[in-house]
Write a protein that holds these residues in place. Sequence first.
Motif, short mmCIF file in Angstrom:
data_model
loop_
_atom_site.label_atom_id
_atom_site.label_comp_id
_atom_site.label_asym_id
_atom_site.label_seq_id
_atom_site.Cartn_x
_atom_site.Cartn_y
_atom_site.Cartn_z
N LEU A 1 0.86 -1.18 0.00
CA LEU A 1 0.00 0.00 0.00
C LEU A 1 0.90 1.23 0.00
O LEU A 1 2.12 1.12 0.09
N GLY A 2 0.30 2.40 -0.06
CA GLY A 2 1.13 3.60 0.00
C GLY A 2 0.32 4.87 -0.09
O GLY A 2 -0.91 4.86 -0.18
N MET A 3 1.04 5.98 -0.05
CA MET A 3 0.43 7.30 -0.14
C MET A 3 1.46 8.26 -0.71
O MET A 3 2.66 8.15 -0.40
N LEU B 1 -5.90 9.67 4.11
CA LEU B 1 -5.61 8.94 5.34
C LEU B 1 -6.72 7.94 5.65
O LEU B 1 -6.45 6.81 6.06
N ARG B 2 -7.96 8.34 5.45
CA ARG B 2 -9.07 7.43 5.67
C ARG B 2 -8.96 6.24 4.73
O ARG B 2 -9.14 5.08 5.13
N GLY B 3 -8.63 6.51 3.46
CA GLY B 3 -8.49 5.41 2.50
C GLY B 3 -7.38 4.46 2.87
O GLY B 3 -7.52 3.24 2.76
N LEU B 4 -6.25 5.00 3.35
CA LEU B 4 -5.12 4.15 3.72
C LEU B 4 -5.46 3.29 4.93
O LEU B 4 -5.15 2.09 4.97
N LEU B 5 -6.11 3.88 5.93
CA LEU B 5 -6.49 3.10 7.11
C LEU B 5 -7.51 2.03 6.76
O LEU B 5 -7.47 0.91 7.29
#
Length: 208
Positions: free
Chosen positions: A68-70, A183-187
């Motif tokens: 995953l990543g951002m 951030l919501r998507g990553l969590l």
Amino acid sequence: MTTGMPAGPATWVLLEGASDVAAVRALAERAGLGLDGSGVRLVDMGGATNVRRHLLDAARAPASPRVLGMCDIKEATFFVRALRDLGCAVSCAQALPGWGFQLCDRDLEDELMRALGPGRVRAVLEDLGLTDRFATFTQQPAWAARDFHEQARRFAGVASGRKELMAQALALALHPRSLPAPLRGLLDDLSGDGPTFSSLGATERTGS
């Protein structure tokens, strides 16, 4: 902060820098995700330009991790090119969230500060004991005429370690329901199955 790659089964979260790692770790721990216990590693890539090397490491790992990543939108082309080089049919930067890579509009600090608003950002500065230093900074000719948001973003990056400190504090100041979209998507990805990445390539999530 983890900069090396784990050898065993895990989820690797590729992040541009130490401040992103600090914010994501704080929020994941608050959400009870138990990163270390579940084999999740937050990877400080030292910049988006290094993403291809880290994806290659993932592809070569003995036990294929979930990746995953951002990243910041201005750096998204590095992610798109790297994924395409490894056989992933990523159509464009806006498609990256479907592959498990969330996009910040400018950068993570900008996302956090916009979500909080000026008053709550000032409260974070006060809690960190930085109010007087911030006031001194805003008196500098180059920054005196800027709006508060731009001043605070720049202030976060002018002293060693401050960006990580502020990113963590800003993230924790947000109510869980008020997290910025990346951030919501990553969590959400961390708490679910999400996409996979291996030596055979990546699988895009259906319905995303």
